[in-house]
Design a protein around this motif. Structure first.
Motif, PDB file in Angstrom:
ATOM      1  N   LEU A  70       0.834  -1.213   0.000  1.00 33.46           N
ATOM      2  CA  LEU A  70       0.000   0.000   0.000  1.00 33.46           C
ATOM      3  C   LEU A  70       0.862   1.254   0.000  1.00 33.46           C
ATOM      4  O   LEU A  70       0.589   2.211  -0.735  1.00 33.46           O
ATOM      5  CB  LEU A  70      -0.938   0.006   1.219  1.00 33.46           C
ATOM      6  CG  LEU A  70      -2.101  -0.989   1.194  1.00 33.46           C
ATOM      7  CD1 LEU A  70      -2.855  -0.949   2.520  1.00 33.46           C
ATOM      8  CD2 LEU A  70      -3.063  -0.677   0.059  1.00 33.46           C
ATOM      9  N   ALA A  71       1.909   1.230   0.837  1.00 30.08           N
ATOM     10  CA  ALA A  71       2.811   2.389   0.919  1.00 30.08           C
ATOM     11  C   ALA A  71       3.517   2.600  -0.419  1.00 30.08           C
ATOM     12  O   ALA A  71       3.673   3.741  -0.880  1.00 30.08           O
ATOM     13  CB  ALA A  71       3.836   2.163   2.034  1.00 30.08           C
ATOM     14  N   HIS A  72       3.893   1.471  -1.062  1.00 31.35           N
ATOM     15  CA  HIS A  72       4.571   1.557  -2.360  1.00 31.35           C
ATOM     16  C   HIS A  72       3.627   2.189  -3.405  1.00 31.35           C
ATOM     17  O   HIS A  72       4.021   3.089  -4.154  1.00 31.35           O
ATOM     18  CB  HIS A  72       4.998   0.146  -2.800  1.00 31.35           C
ATOM     19  CG  HIS A  72       5.558   0.098  -4.195  1.00 31.35           C
ATOM     20  ND1 HIS A  72       6.825   0.559  -4.499  1.00 31.35           N
ATOM     21  CD2 HIS A  72       5.005  -0.323  -5.375  1.00 31.35           C
ATOM     22  CE1 HIS A  72       7.022   0.425  -5.806  1.00 31.35           C
ATOM     23  NE2 HIS A  72       5.932  -0.121  -6.355  1.00 31.35           N
ATOM     24  N   LEU A  73       2.369   1.698  -3.426  1.00 32.81           N
ATOM     25  CA  LEU A  73       1.390   2.229  -4.389  1.00 32.81           C
ATOM     26  C   LEU A  73       1.153   3.716  -4.180  1.00 32.81           C
ATOM     27  O   LEU A  73       1.091   4.505  -5.123  1.00 32.81           O
ATOM     28  CB  LEU A  73       0.049   1.473  -4.259  1.00 32.81           C
ATOM     29  CG  LEU A  73      -0.006   0.076  -4.858  1.00 32.81           C
ATOM     30  CD1 LEU A  73      -1.297  -0.619  -4.472  1.00 32.81           C
ATOM     31  CD2 LEU A  73       0.118   0.128  -6.383  1.00 32.81           C
ATOM     32  N   ARG A  74       1.048   4.096  -2.905  1.00 37.75           N
ATOM     33  CA  ARG A  74       0.804   5.506  -2.596  1.00 37.75           C
ATOM     34  C   ARG A  74       1.999   6.359  -3.021  1.00 37.75           C
ATOM     35  O   ARG A  74       1.827   7.470  -3.547  1.00 37.75           O
ATOM     36  CB  ARG A  74       0.513   5.672  -1.096  1.00 37.75           C
ATOM     37  CG  ARG A  74       0.127   7.093  -0.716  1.00 37.75           C
ATOM     38  CD  ARG A  74      -0.380   7.181   0.696  1.00 37.75           C
ATOM     39  NE  ARG A  74      -1.724   6.648   0.837  1.00 37.75           N
ATOM     40  CZ  ARG A  74      -2.828   7.296   0.483  1.00 37.75           C
ATOM     41  NH1 ARG A  74      -2.761   8.507  -0.023  1.00 37.75           N
ATOM     42  NH2 ARG A  74      -4.024   6.754   0.628  1.00 37.75           N
ATOM     43  N   ARG A  75       3.217   5.806  -2.782  1.00 39.47           N
ATOM     44  CA  ARG A  75       4.433   6.557  -3.115  1.00 39.47           C
ATOM     45  C   ARG A  75       4.556   6.733  -4.641  1.00 39.47           C
ATOM     46  O   ARG A  75       4.845   7.804  -5.140  1.00 39.47           O
ATOM     47  CB  ARG A  75       5.645   5.797  -2.560  1.00 39.47           C
ATOM     48  CG  ARG A  75       6.887   6.673  -2.386  1.00 39.47           C
ATOM     49  CD  ARG A  75       7.959   5.996  -1.562  1.00 39.47           C
ATOM     50  NE  ARG A  75       8.264   4.633  -1.969  1.00 39.47           N
ATOM     51  CZ  ARG A  75       8.018   3.553  -1.223  1.00 39.47           C
ATOM     52  NH1 ARG A  75       7.475   3.668  -0.035  1.00 39.47           N
ATOM     53  NH2 ARG A  75       8.313   2.349  -1.668  1.00 39.47           N
ATOM     54  N   LEU A  80      -7.004   3.227  -6.979  1.00 40.66           N
ATOM     55  CA  LEU A  80      -6.215   2.769  -8.126  1.00 40.66           C
ATOM     56  C   LEU A  80      -6.874   1.571  -8.802  1.00 40.66           C
ATOM     57  O   LEU A  80      -6.922   1.484 -10.032  1.00 40.66           O
ATOM     58  CB  LEU A  80      -4.793   2.398  -7.663  1.00 40.66           C
ATOM     59  CG  LEU A  80      -3.935   3.586  -7.210  1.00 40.66           C
ATOM     60  CD1 LEU A  80      -2.643   3.108  -6.570  1.00 40.66           C
ATOM     61  CD2 LEU A  80      -3.620   4.496  -8.391  1.00 40.66           C
ATOM     62  N   ILE A  81      -7.418   0.648  -7.978  1.00 41.95           N
ATOM     63  CA  ILE A  81      -8.083  -0.532  -8.549  1.00 41.95           C
ATOM     64  C   ILE A  81      -9.335  -0.094  -9.328  1.00 41.95           C
ATOM     65  O   ILE A  81      -9.547  -0.513 -10.465  1.00 41.95           O
ATOM     66  CB  ILE A  81      -8.435  -1.556  -7.436  1.00 41.95           C
ATOM     67  CG1 ILE A  81      -7.152  -2.145  -6.861  1.00 41.95           C
ATOM     68  CG2 ILE A  81      -9.330  -2.673  -7.977  1.00 41.95           C
ATOM     69  CD1 ILE A  81      -7.333  -2.919  -5.567  1.00 41.95           C
ATOM     70  N   ALA A  82     -10.152   0.801  -8.696  1.00 41.31           N
ATOM     71  CA  ALA A  82     -11.371   1.279  -9.362  1.00 41.31           C
ATOM     72  C   ALA A  82     -11.013   2.041 -10.636  1.00 41.31           C
ATOM     73  O   ALA A  82     -11.659   1.864 -11.676  1.00 41.31           O
ATOM     74  CB  ALA A  82     -12.153   2.176  -8.416  1.00 41.31           C
ATOM     75  N   ASP A  83      -9.944   2.851 -10.558  1.00 41.21           N
ATOM     76  CA  ASP A  83      -9.499   3.633 -11.701  1.00 41.21           C
ATOM     77  C   ASP A  83      -9.092   2.707 -12.852  1.00 41.21           C
ATOM     78  O   ASP A  83      -9.495   2.907 -14.005  1.00 41.21           O
ATOM     79  CB  ASP A  83      -8.322   4.520 -11.269  1.00 41.21           C
ATOM     80  CG  ASP A  83      -8.131   5.684 -12.212  1.00 41.21           C
ATOM     81  OD1 ASP A  83      -9.129   6.096 -12.836  1.00 41.21           O
ATOM     82  OD2 ASP A  83      -6.996   6.169 -12.332  1.00 41.21           O
ATOM     83  N   ALA A  84      -8.319   1.672 -12.506  1.00 43.93           N
ATOM     84  CA  ALA A  84      -7.852   0.731 -13.535  1.00 43.93           C
ATOM     85  C   ALA A  84      -9.039  -0.024 -14.137  1.00 43.93           C
ATOM     86  O   ALA A  84      -9.109  -0.235 -15.346  1.00 43.93           O
ATOM     87  CB  ALA A  84      -6.863  -0.244 -12.903  1.00 43.93           C
TER      88      ALA A  84
END
Lengths: 437, 82
Positions: free
Chosen positions: A14-19, A28-32
């Motif tokens: 989660l921290a990686h995705l946010r960064r 991000l999942i909904a966006d994709a």
């Protein structure tokens, strides 16, 4: 131990995705997902060369047009008043004649005070207000049709765009347009504006809109002094209210409560043909509210006016206040008294005139008595109508402002600034008008 | 796609109607409604019913009510404060 490891890896991911993407995993999942659906639809769907244009689209191309939208709104508003006053005029005359006939019969009732109470107080006062029932009902028919067709929402949207251009919260105009009915629910509707500054400004300017209670006053004076152009004059009152509300909102936003205003997207309903049953239900509901007021608050206020007048108290009170209004042209004790009682409910201005000028039958009768007895001209009548439009809101609206702002400071400020605004505008109209007329 | 919608909200320069936003994003209006619902659920947008309250339940109705049944002017989506 394995569970803790899973949680640690999850948190790291989660921290990686946010960064990397600057957003949370859910977004991000909904966006994709939506991106994938959108891409897939573009690949597999063949849109017709000419897009399907619905009737709503066709009408909206004019109604929501950047340049045509506002002129069309003003034209429709003008049409509403022309319709209201043209159709209601013979009906008002008919009711006036009936009330005049009735007053003549009861004036001889003894004792004399009872005859005076019945003819001057009840028939003269409450009857003068009730004579304008056709105007009220016809205006509500027109507004209900605009509401049921879906136009009222579009009018608010079109004006929102203008509001936003001058730095105001667009949704303020929704409250203002509701103010055409009554200031109280219109002020309450500002609750949905999240920004406190925008909400406060909207509440402070909503009483400048012409509510239904002011309409009988306009109808009386426009009918008496502007017979040929009464629809245009009343439309002018509504337009002055809208313009001043927008200007004042802009001023308050810049000077008193500065800040940023947000944007929004509005889902406009499709156009519908209004049904007779729906319009009738709306009109009856609102018309009944008017009749209820006539039988309660207006009745009580008119009785108080009659009693104070009968015992020669009212003239002294009026004479003490009247000089304040002399620069605006209506410095006589009767309009001063009417303005004071108008703060209880605006229709009582008509009730006060009906009681104080008992015997003046119909708008023609009022034109004769106001012109002859008080020396009023169309210019003074117009200045007085402007005062009615702008001055201190009614007590119900003042109470709602206090409740919604939770502040005596802003409530008293609104009471004071509206009175000052009404006085200044009425005085300017009279003084400048005198130079030309 | 969702980020693009939020960007449009910030940069629109004024109110938009749903159809105009769908056309700008080149998506179907029904698809856009779903995206807006997702953003509302995530707390990134507010959904507000605009109109006046129904006064029929109000205790002071007799002294104030003109629009007694309330008026609905539709639904708006907006960015939350802060």
């Amino acid at each position: 131990m394995q569970g803790e490891e899973i949680i640690r890896v999850r948190d790291q991911s989660l921290a990686h995705l946010r960064r990397v993407h600057g957003d949370d995993a859910e977004t991000l999942i909904a966006d994709a997902r939506y991106g994938f659906i959108s891409g897939l639809m573009k690949e597999v769907m063949t849109k017709p060369a000419v897009a399907r244009v619905t009737a709503t689209d066709r009408i909206d191309s004019f109604v929501l047009n950047r340049w045509l939208g506002i002129p069309l709104f003003l034209l429709i508003l003008y049409g509403v008043f022309q319709f209201t006053f043209t159709v209601s005029a013979p009906l008002i005359d008919l009711i006036d004649s009936g009330l005049g006939w009735l007053a003549e019969r009861v004036v001889t009732v003894s004792p004399a005070w009872l005859g005076s109470l019945l003819s001057d107080g009840i028939i003269g006062g409450v009857g003068a207000v009730l004579a304008f029932i056709p105007v009220i009902f016809l205006l509500y028919i027109a507004l209900s049709i605009l509401e049921d067709t879906g136009y009222l929402a579009r009018a608010a949207f079109v004006m929102d765009r203008l509001m936003h251009k001058i730095g105001l919260h667009g949704r303020s105009f929704v409250s203002l347009i509701l103010g055409f009915g009554c200031s109280v629910p219109a002020i309450m509707s500002a609750r949905t504006i999240e920004n406190p500054s925008d909400r406060l400004v909207t509440i402070m300017v909503t009483p400048l809109m012409s509510c239904g209670a002011r309409l009988p006053v306009y109808a009386l004076l426009a009918g008496a002094f502007f017979t040929a152009n009464r629809g245009l004059v009343v439309f002018g009152m509504y337009a002055i209210g809208v313009v001043l509300a927008i200007l004042l909102a802009w001023f308050f936003r810049k000077r008193l409560v500065p800040g940023e205003s947000g944007h929004f997207v509005m889902e406009l309903p499709p156009y519908r043909l209004p049904t007779v049953a729906s319009v009738a239900a709306h009109v009856w509901e609102r018309g009944w509210a008017f009749l209820s007021r006539a039988g309660t608050i207006i009745f009580v206020v008119v009785l108080a006016i009659w009693a104070l007048d009968y015992f020669n108290v009212l003239q002294h009170i009026g004479q003490a206040i009247a000089p304040i209004f002399a620069p605006a042209g209506f410095g006589q004790w009767q309009p001063a008294v009417a303005l004071v009682f108008g703060i209880l409910a605006k229709e009582t201005v008509v009730g006060a005139f009906g009681t104080l000028f008992a015997g003046a039958e119909g708008t023609g009768g009022f034109a004769a008595v106001l012109g002859g007895q008080l020396g009023w001209t169309p210019l003074i009548a117009f200045a007085f109508m402007t005062m009615i439009l702008l001055y201190t809101p009614c007590v119900a609206a003042i109470g709602t402002i206090k409740k919604e702002t939770g502040s005596w400071k802003w409530t008293l400020f609104t009471v004071a600034y509206t009175f000052a605004l009404g006085w200044v505008v009425a005085t300017l109209i009279y003084q400048i008008g005198r130079l030309f007329i | 796609m969702l980020k693009e919608i939020l960007k449009m909200f910030r940069e629109s320069g004024g109110p938009l109607d749903l159809k105009a936003l769908a056309a700008k994003l080149d998506v179907e209006t029904s698809a856009l409604e779903g995206m807006l619902t997702t953003l509302v659920r995530q707390g990134k947008l507010r959904e507000v019913e605009v109109g006046s309250a129904d006064c029929r339940a109000c205790h002071s109705r007799l002294t104030c009510a003109y629009m007694v049944g309330g008026v609905s002017l539709g639904k708006v989506y907006e960015l939350p404060e802060g």
